[in-house]
Design an enzyme around this catalytic site. Structure first.
Site, PDB file in Angstrom:
ATOM      1  CB  ALA A   1      -0.883   0.071   1.422  1.00 59.00           C
TER       2      ALA A   1
ATOM      3  CG  HIS B   1       0.923  -9.435   2.585  1.00 61.36           C
ATOM      4  ND1 HIS B   1       0.594 -10.392   3.438  1.00 61.36           N
ATOM      5  CD2 HIS B   1      -0.199  -8.678   2.427  1.00 61.36           C
ATOM      6  CE1 HIS B   1      -1.436 -10.098   3.614  1.00 61.36           C
ATOM      7  NE2 HIS B   1      -1.138  -8.876   2.771  1.00 61.36           N
TER       8      HIS B   1
ATOM      9  CG  ASP C   1      -2.511  -6.791   7.636  1.00 57.81           C
ATOM     10  OD1 ASP C   1      -2.960  -6.690   8.420  1.00 57.81           O
ATOM     11  OD2 ASP C   1      -2.106  -6.831   6.514  1.00 57.81           O
TER      12      ASP C   1
ATOM     13  CB  ALA D   1      -8.166  -9.241   2.558  1.00 56.80           C
ATOM     14  N   GLY D   2      -5.170  -8.918   4.206  1.00 56.79           N
ATOM     15  CA  GLY D   2      -4.503  -8.880   5.429  1.00 56.79           C
ATOM     16  C   GLY D   2      -4.366 -10.088   5.429  1.00 56.79           C
TER      17      GLY D   2
END
Length: 378
Positions: free
Chosen positions: A216, A247, A270, A304-305
């Site tokens: 992000a 990730h 996360d 999404a996490g």
């Protein structure tokens, strides 16, 4: 899992001393490390003894999510996290309305852990003060500019429990926010389109953290370096990574540890509510998330996490990414505790600190036992 056995110490293991592992016995006096009181001695032969882990960025697990504002969900999260050796929770809210956030922080402030549940030691206000262009899995309908007034109202509702707040420094109001609040709460750059110069100015004004490094935010480029080099250059800035194997590529995790050094790195999970629950469709901040294996994605395919708790992230960092065990333990215990200002009580195995510890098999790194506030979970 319930806590039933009061311990007087942990013997025969290799204990993490903040930098490496030493063979020594650990004494426990009721809920804290120190001169032994009555109780049983735990045999740690064949194990590493590490501090209870401290997760300062996760949303939920075992079906619960801090943003729900549901006390039962917090207890379910606390029991699951403790069973995995994560003894301190600083759960993160999503980008929601002011009313929803107020209810969430009030509920978290009222949480009192049962004997087999992790402590809530803080709240991470991940949303709503982020960039509308970098929402990720956050709800764009509730993104708004950072204001001192709203933060202070939420902090009052939480009883001072908010330890970490995220901002996009390029958005209106961010300059004043950092200038006025950096002495009161740890401010993190997150969900941002910031350039190098704007990020550097925010760090120089008092921001001191980077949320889930690489994710992000714009990537590093030789003519447009972005926020990451700005953080690397400033020794007070710490950086999170999600080492779940999904990730971030292992080489980039290793690069982060090389750039920042292991004293400034923080492992986070996360996780969303699906952690510990298996495949299926789950809610995250009002959006459906599909979980398959260790991946969690919203409808447009964005991550999404995570569904890998912090203990699994530590395992992946060491076994799959080549991060030295001592560095990974530091990044999952003492560093996050220091980041949110709770290191006087948590994050290391030292006399006077809360007696949270985890025994890891020396060969497999499997969790063999969890000691929570001086008692053996089992």
């Amino acid at each position: 899992m319930v806590s039933t056995t009061q311990l007087s110490g942990i013997a025969g293991g290799e204990v993490f001393d903040g930098e490496g592992f030493v063979r020594k016995d650990v004494q426990i006096d009721m809920e804290r490390f120190g001169a032994a009181a009555e109780g049983e001695e735990l045999d740690a032969a064949g194990c590493y003894v590490v501090p209870g882990l401290v997760d300062i960025h996760f949303h939920g697990s075992a079906g619960g999510d801090v943003s729900d504002g549901d006390m039962q969900g917090l207890h379910e999260m606390g029991a699951y996290e403790a069973s995995r050796g994560v003894t301190c929770m600083c759960p993160a809210t999503m980008t929601l309305s002011t009313g929803q956030l107020t209810e969430a922080v009030r509920t978290a402030a009222a949480y009192v852990p049962a004997a087999d549940e992790a402590d809530i030691v803080g709240i991470n206000l991940e949303g709503p003060f982020i960039s509308p262009s970098k929402v990720g899995a956050q709800n764009p309908e509730h993104v708004r500019n950072a204001t001192v007034r709203e933060f202070q109202a939420l902090q009052e509702a939480s009883g001072g429990l908010i330890k970490l707040v995220d901002i996009a420094p390029e958005e209106p109001g961010a300059d004043e926010f950092v200038r006025r609040l950096a002495g009161d709460v740890r401010i993190s750059i997150a969900h941002t389109c910031t350039d190098y110069e704007t990020a550097a100015a925010a760090f120089d004004a008092g921001a001191s953290h980077i949320t889930h490094l690489y994710n992000a935010m714009d990537p590093m480029h030789h003519r447009k370096p972005g926020p990451i080099p700005a953080g690397v250059e400033r020794g007070h800035v710490m950086a999170e990574v999600i080492a779940d194997g999904i990730h971030i590529h292992p080489a980039m995790v290793r690069l982060a540890f090389h750039m920042f050094g292991d004293a400034r790195m923080v492992l986070v999970s996360d996780t969303m509510r699906a952690a510990g629950c298996g495949d299926g469709v789950y809610d995250l901040g009002g959006q459906d998330v599909t979980v398959k294996g260790y991946e969690a994605r919203i409808a447009d395919g964005a991550l999404a996490g995570s569904v890998s708790d912090l203990m699994r992230c530590l395992y992946v960092a060491v076994k799959d990414m080549g991060i030295p065990l001592a560095s990974a333990v530091k990044a999952a215990s003492s560093n996050p505790a220091r980041a949110i200002g709770i290191d006087g009580d948590y994050g290391s195995i030292e006399d006077g600190k809360v007696a949270d510890a985890v025994l890891l098999d020396k060969e497999t790194l499997d969790v063999k036992a969890v000691v929570l506030r001086g008692r053996l979970l089992g």
